[in-house]
Design a protein around this motif. Structure first.
Motif, PDB file in Angstrom:
ATOM      1  N   PHE A   1      -8.403  -1.570  -0.151  1.00  0.00           N
ATOM      2  CA  PHE A   1      -7.203  -2.008   0.562  1.00  0.00           C
ATOM      3  C   PHE A   1      -6.311  -0.815   0.894  1.00  0.00           C
ATOM      4  CE2 PHE A   1      -6.705  -6.791  -0.581  1.00  0.00           C
ATOM      5  CZ  PHE A   1      -7.952  -7.031  -0.067  1.00  0.00           C
TER       6      PHE A   1
ATOM      7  N   ASN B   1      -6.206  -0.960  -5.565  1.00  0.00           N
ATOM      8  CA  ASN B   1      -7.389  -1.452  -4.862  1.00  0.00           C
ATOM      9  C   ASN B   1      -7.732  -0.394  -3.814  1.00  0.00           C
ATOM     10  OD1 ASN B   1      -9.002  -2.690  -2.769  1.00  0.00           O
ATOM     11  ND2 ASN B   1      -8.462  -4.694  -3.595  1.00  0.00           N
TER      12      ASN B   1
ATOM     13  N   ASP C   1      -0.373  -7.993  -7.391  1.00  0.00           N
ATOM     14  CA  ASP C   1      -0.784  -6.948  -8.332  1.00  0.00           C
ATOM     15  C   ASP C   1       0.107  -5.721  -8.237  1.00  0.00           C
ATOM     16  OD1 ASP C   1      -2.866  -8.529  -9.209  1.00  0.00           O
ATOM     17  OD2 ASP C   1      -4.408  -7.487  -8.034  1.00  0.00           O
TER      18      ASP C   1
ATOM     19  N   TYR D   1      -3.306  -8.971  -3.847  1.00  0.00           N
ATOM     20  CA  TYR D   1      -3.031  -7.532  -3.910  1.00  0.00           C
ATOM     21  C   TYR D   1      -1.532  -7.297  -3.980  1.00  0.00           C
ATOM     22  CZ  TYR D   1      -2.602  -2.709  -2.207  1.00  0.00           C
ATOM     23  OH  TYR D   1      -2.265  -1.382  -2.057  1.00  0.00           O
TER      24      TYR D   1
ATOM     25  N   CYS E   1       0.835  -1.201   0.000  1.00  0.00           N
ATOM     26  CA  CYS E   1       0.000   0.000   0.000  1.00  0.00           C
ATOM     27  C   CYS E   1       0.874   1.257   0.000  1.00  0.00           C
ATOM     28  CB  CYS E   1      -0.916  -0.017   1.219  1.00  0.00           C
ATOM     29  SG  CYS E   1      -1.861   1.489   1.439  1.00  0.00           S
TER      30      CYS E   1
END
Length: 90
Positions: A54, A51, A89, A86, A34
């Protein structure tokens, strides 16, 4: 990465810390990718979230000056496999 690969099953990802002052490990599993996404967005490399949900739940850790941050420990976290996807990705 070594910490997470050493977990046996999914339960350690969700076990709240004994002291209750930090998030469960699943937060930290999603926190690092993130941070990458958010930095790339600030730099203009990415124009949109990977996302958005997220990136909203994994964005900010616990601020020891704001004790209401701990409400995240009561939430239903994404599954380990969802966070793994995630991470792939990102």
């Amino acid at each position: 990465e070594m910490l997470f690969t050493g977990f046996k099953g999914e339960e350690p990802f969700y076990r709240p810390p004994v002291h209750g002052l930090r998030h469960p490990q699943i937060f930290y599993y999603g926190h690092i990718p993130c941070l990458y996404v958010n930095k790339l967005r600030v730099a203009g490399v990415l124009s949109k979230p990977v996302n958005a949900y997220f990136e909203s739940i994994f964005e900010v850790g616990v601020d020891e000056m704001l004790w209401d941050d701990m409400h995240k420990n009561d939430m239903v976290w994404p599954t380990v496999s969802e966070v793994y996807e995630y991470r792939k990705d990102v």
